[in-house]
Design an enzyme around this catalytic site. Sequence first.
Site, PDB file in Angstrom:
ATOM      1  N   HIS A 181      64.082 -32.934 -73.138  1.00 36.03           N
ATOM      2  CA  HIS A 181      63.810 -33.556 -74.432  1.00 36.03           C
ATOM      3  C   HIS A 181      65.060 -33.682 -75.304  1.00 36.03           C
ATOM      4  O   HIS A 181      64.951 -34.063 -76.462  1.00 36.03           O
ATOM      5  CB  HIS A 181      62.729 -32.763 -75.178  1.00 36.03           C
ATOM      6  CG  HIS A 181      61.352 -32.991 -74.626  1.00 36.03           C
ATOM      7  ND1 HIS A 181      61.033 -32.747 -73.320  1.00 36.03           N
ATOM      8  CD2 HIS A 181      60.213 -33.466 -75.204  1.00 36.03           C
ATOM      9  CE1 HIS A 181      59.763 -33.043 -73.106  1.00 36.03           C
ATOM     10  NE2 HIS A 181      59.237 -33.488 -74.225  1.00 36.03           N
ATOM     11  N   GLU A 200      55.763 -45.966 -74.063  1.00 35.31           N
ATOM     12  CA  GLU A 200      57.034 -46.354 -74.667  1.00 35.31           C
ATOM     13  C   GLU A 200      57.489 -47.727 -74.186  1.00 35.31           C
ATOM     14  O   GLU A 200      57.994 -48.538 -74.976  1.00 35.31           O
ATOM     15  CB  GLU A 200      58.117 -45.328 -74.336  1.00 35.31           C
ATOM     16  CG  GLU A 200      57.842 -43.906 -74.838  1.00 35.31           C
ATOM     17  CD  GLU A 200      56.987 -43.097 -73.878  1.00 35.31           C
ATOM     18  OE1 GLU A 200      56.635 -43.603 -72.781  1.00 35.31           O
ATOM     19  OE2 GLU A 200      56.651 -41.945 -74.219  1.00 35.31           O
ATOM     20  N   HIS A 202      59.391 -67.608 -51.218  1.00 34.41           N
ATOM     21  CA  HIS A 202      59.494 -66.996 -52.545  1.00 34.41           C
ATOM     22  C   HIS A 202      60.808 -67.322 -53.234  1.00 34.41           C
ATOM     23  O   HIS A 202      60.812 -67.860 -54.337  1.00 34.41           O
ATOM     24  CB  HIS A 202      59.327 -65.473 -52.461  1.00 34.41           C
ATOM     25  CG  HIS A 202      59.653 -64.773 -53.740  1.00 34.41           C
ATOM     26  ND1 HIS A 202      58.758 -64.649 -54.772  1.00 34.41           N
ATOM     27  CD2 HIS A 202      60.798 -64.211 -54.192  1.00 34.41           C
ATOM     28  CE1 HIS A 202      59.329 -64.028 -55.786  1.00 34.41           C
ATOM     29  NE2 HIS A 202      60.575 -63.758 -55.460  1.00 34.41           N
ATOM     30  N   HIS A 220      63.392 -70.322 -56.836  1.00 38.21           N
ATOM     31  CA  HIS A 220      62.111 -69.866 -56.309  1.00 38.21           C
ATOM     32  C   HIS A 220      61.092 -71.000 -56.298  1.00 38.21           C
ATOM     33  O   HIS A 220      60.437 -71.251 -57.313  1.00 38.21           O
ATOM     34  CB  HIS A 220      61.603 -68.705 -57.158  1.00 38.21           C
ATOM     35  CG  HIS A 220      62.561 -67.549 -57.218  1.00 38.21           C
ATOM     36  ND1 HIS A 220      63.703 -67.558 -57.987  1.00 38.21           N
ATOM     37  CD2 HIS A 220      62.568 -66.347 -56.573  1.00 38.21           C
ATOM     38  CE1 HIS A 220      64.356 -66.412 -57.834  1.00 38.21           C
ATOM     39  NE2 HIS A 220      63.699 -65.660 -56.983  1.00 38.21           N
TER      40      HIS A 220
END
Lengths: 673, 673
Positions: free
Chosen positions: B480, B418, B270, B35
Amino acid sequence: MTNQTADTTGNIDERCINTIRTLSIDGVQKANSGHPGAPMGLAPAAYVLWTRAMQHNPENPDWFNRDRFVLSGGHASMLIYSMLHLTGYDLSLDDLKNFRQAGSKTPGHPEYGHTPGVETTTGPLGQGFANAVGMAMAERHLAAVYNKPDCEVIDHYTYVMCGDGDMMEGITAEAASLAGHLALSRLTCIYDDNQISIEGSTDIAFTEDVGQRFSAYKWHVVKVADGNDPEAIHKALNAARAEKERPTLIMLRTQIAYGSPNKQGTADAHGAPLGEEEIRLTKKYLGMPDKPFYIPEEALAHMRACVEAGKSAEAEWVSRLSAFEEKYPEEAERLKGAINRALPQGWDADLDDLRRIEGPVATRAASGKVLNAIAANVSALIGGSADLAPSNKTYIDASHDFQKGAYDGRNIHFGVREHAMGSIMSGMVLHKGVRSYGGTFFVFTDYLRPAIRLACLMKLPVIYVFTHDSIAVGEDGPTHQPVEHLAALRSIPGMTVIRPADMSETVEAWRLAMQMETPVALILSRQKLPVLKEGTHGNPADLAQGAYIVADTDGIPDMVLIATGAEVHITLEAAEKLKSEGVAARVVSMPSWELFEAAPREYRDRILPSGITARIAVEAGSDMGWQRYTGQNGLTITMTGYGASAPGGTNMEQNGFTVDNIVKTALKVTKVS
Amino acid sequence: MTNQTADTTGNIDERCINTIRTLSIDGVQKANSGHPGAPMGLAPAAYVLWTRAMQHNPENPDWFNRDRFVLSGGHASMLIYSMLHLTGYDLSLDDLKNFRQAGSKTPGHPEYGHTPGVETTTGPLGQGFANAVGMAMAERHLAAVYNKPDCEVIDHYTYVMCGDGDMMEGITAEAASLAGHLALSRLTCIYDDNQISIEGSTDIAFTEDVGQRFSAYKWHVVKVADGNDPEAIHKALNAARAEKERPTLIMLRTQIAYGSPNKQGTADAHGAPLGEEEIRLTKKYLGMPDKPFYIPEEALAHMRACVEAGKSAEAEWVSRLSAFEEKYPEEAERLKGAINRALPQGWDADLDDLRRIEGPVATRAASGKVLNAIAANVSALIGGSADLAPSNKTYIDASHDFQKGAYDGRNIHFGVREHAMGSIMSGMVLHKGVRSYGGTFFVFTDYLRPAIRLACLMKLPVIYVFTHDSIAVGEDGPTHQPVEHLAALRSIPGMTVIRPADMSETVEAWRLAMQMETPVALILSRQKLPVLKEGTHGNPADLAQGAYIVADTDGIPDMVLIATGAEVHITLEAAEKLKSEGVAARVVSMPSWELFEAAPREYRDRILPSGITARIAVEAGSDMGWQRYTGQNGLTITMTGYGASAPGGTNMEQNGFTVDNIVKTALKVTKVS
């Protein structure tokens, strides 16, 4: 907060709202488990939304032009169950009393396909918000494709309720940024700004300015200072509806467990029953009798008016649709087909030619060709990539970008937002009328895994296009090289993983994926691969059985070599070489474990005869689970650790994915057996 | 943009910056992969940061009080490699020429532990940003704990460079919100605002106001209109340093592939080499000779001044440290121990008593007790939960919250974030001086999986506390209830998964985790479990071998029952019952596959003798991989689909986790064998 006893907005509203509250707390209490706080705080908003703003027909939850409602904070499930019952959906008071019990229609978190009126399964935070963005995108797409200046058949709204937890999740940030970019003005989020999360006040972890953040995303932000004021809520919802350029965030200042004298405004009320004594005090405060599951007649009558309102709203739409059908029969037919997920006649007619293409071709490139061949015939197919379209080969050449002012485009630029992409794909499919696909590098499935899991749980027919499937990715190095991802995806119940070996298997994988009613993940190579020869190498259409013989022996084989994807080709070469070593090896291409497990036992026994225990599995991924097929005498040629930054071929060699190593291992296995 | 030939800021800067650019494009060109665009745009910022702002010592990349630098957009790796070489780190020009080749020190994305001066492995977007937040948190914590008014030994800064991709990722949003909340003023993010991502202009997907968003997060936002202007960049870095209340975002308007006449400002630059002709044109434009890997002498000399500057900066700190050691010998000793991850004498002295606690006790509760017993002795231990501390039992009672103004607190409120939590934990451990742990529900490992994978790849000693480990979670329902998560975690190379069966195994699991140098995941029950009796049920310390016998037979067993976690107890009961059926069943508790695989062959053969092929594995999770231990004649009692919203006990029964079903299955297996 509004003084409950001096409420000037009319007692019936108050009565209804308090009924929602008490039903919710009674449900949680009876289950001795659940989340009472959020329903108590959100009851006024739910009430106003469902009775004054939302177009819905309790007697026909599938009415296509209904407004969609998503409870992103799924733990507040007693809120939606109370609303469903009170407004007249097919959910009885007994169902509410069975909250969270085995086999009930009222599970702990709302589950799609389980309860009439529940539009999506929520609970893992942020997912519902992103689903709603997907629904709003589907709505705008269908509106752009089908509406006529003289006849609008698609013009509904999407509402989503979020809590602080949803707002903290990264997926919400991703989806909100995209929704703002796309100017989804028919999307409204009601943010339950109660300043409480499980560990306590949001002061301990969440002090950002949510309104300013959403303004930065180009959302229209409306603040409602008193979440108990129905008129203020109604006004905000009207402002949202009036806004034509931006999605709307209604920041609703509420109190968790409103009405509970001792728990209101505290984290205690989040995830545990209030307790009988506190319920008594709460009902007293709210002016409700101390009876469990009590519904005042006048409240029920008032909210059941939704049935009549819904029926006439749907009737009005049906007459619009009739006019549309009359004037534009072809479009109407197409729309109906799209809604029913019908595949148009001859949709896969161009695929057989593709199967005959000469190689070598990377399966990601193959996928791009197949996608385009299908997309030309299936106009409902819409999708994109998380900023990797040129690599994932996910662009539909015959269409243009899906953008504000060009919602009819079928190429979605999800941005570098894999997680939101996953949930948006699900949201679009939940909405119906479109088929969605989405691509990223296989290694980044980790980023959208929560969305994949919910798609599997909901059995949604989404198609994931995961390219760059192994250490053969090469120079980008271990951060970009999947190793454990095949095992990790295969472990999700309900997921079908297909890793085709070549162009022809890619054709069949797509053909199958389009006909499946559950999630499919296509796992595709970056590198070019030869094309298997039909006849010589079996029939790729047998991919539908999960595994098939691509090279066999004259008599009973000495052993079976099982391979997937790119590794099928070196395995074929190895079998050739083994012949000269006197070992008769069958080669099985096994693009999909799940399809194989679903095949008839007789077929499975024929491909992998139990008598032949000399078996090797060859796959450039973790060996986890392969023992199911290789058995006690078998071996695996798989990855034991991570790859490295080096040319792909070097990586494959250094990790044993060579003809010589397969031969060497085969000789070892046949001797042992 | 600054006119390169009329630059008034001094030619040497320009010369150095262009050297960074040309080294970067030459590296990519030689590798024929990589890149080039981002390094060309970011060269001025990197140059000013590394030569004027950052305190670092190229001759000692481990100097503890160095400023940390993270390249979150890891694809721009040639930028950091160029900087490392030019400023005098142990990275030769030959290393740069070997970019992306097998065994080189210059992999495609920066890899921690692989290249001196690389602080973390980056590439998957957003991870580096969140790592940097973790580093800045560790710095503030150590400063608060150890600095004295008369002697500051910890006072460094953390710099992270991000691109548009990083900014779109949800994890960045999560981590930025937390960093703002925590007022981490020594954290500076340089945002490469080049308005290009892989699919094209950021206009197609990313039009939010990033500055406004970060202001909403309570960041200090500084805009630099010309990313080629070293003085403007320097000024912005000074402003960041002067800011004492907020982290700083420097929005640097750059051009991707700056200097490339035909590719500047385009997505083409890129992820692919510029090509030889374009490199020629670029070098001409930049006034650099057309020679590959050319470094002007004066540029090298100028940048190598970092070596002397770094040495004297470190020397100054060493003298500060000496003064600290003299005045505060005890604290100095403790700091040194923390940096070296030494465990203080007697750190686990209180654990044996805990092992003797009478049951029943949920292993999550057991974990909470053990954590607290360890934390009392190991002051370097700091962690928290993603808003589930009361459920995960992750709070250190003897300490207080880690907050702005109380950075010495050891309880981190990560919020419902999280994913950021995972990467922050890694960043803290990468920083050194602290040990980190973090908790959430096991099912939500999906949310932080990308962070877990990188921790495993980097071999970081983080401890994950994952509670609510199966369908026994109960009423919260399938969203869950983990099913596939054990398989999915076990499949990650380098991860150690431990699912203890009771209090005593939980003690041993923590004891081991504290001593391991790689990631450990503790998988803990929500429900209460009996406590195994030492002696009767073997020695829980054998958990270190991954598996051990908890109930054996008098002679040679007829069969082996293998179980983990909660299921060990019903399996023990089943073995008792089998005895009366005349079947002698050994019961093996197997808390950890990875530890078992690492145990000596002799030990493994003793626990699971190859002669005994009648085997059953009992685990309330997917069967994926269990065939490794049950073999061809064995069976598994595992999950075949999702759980349901129902009481945990009901779920367990309905899915076959009962004594009777184990007995029934055992009789089947022993008959077959």
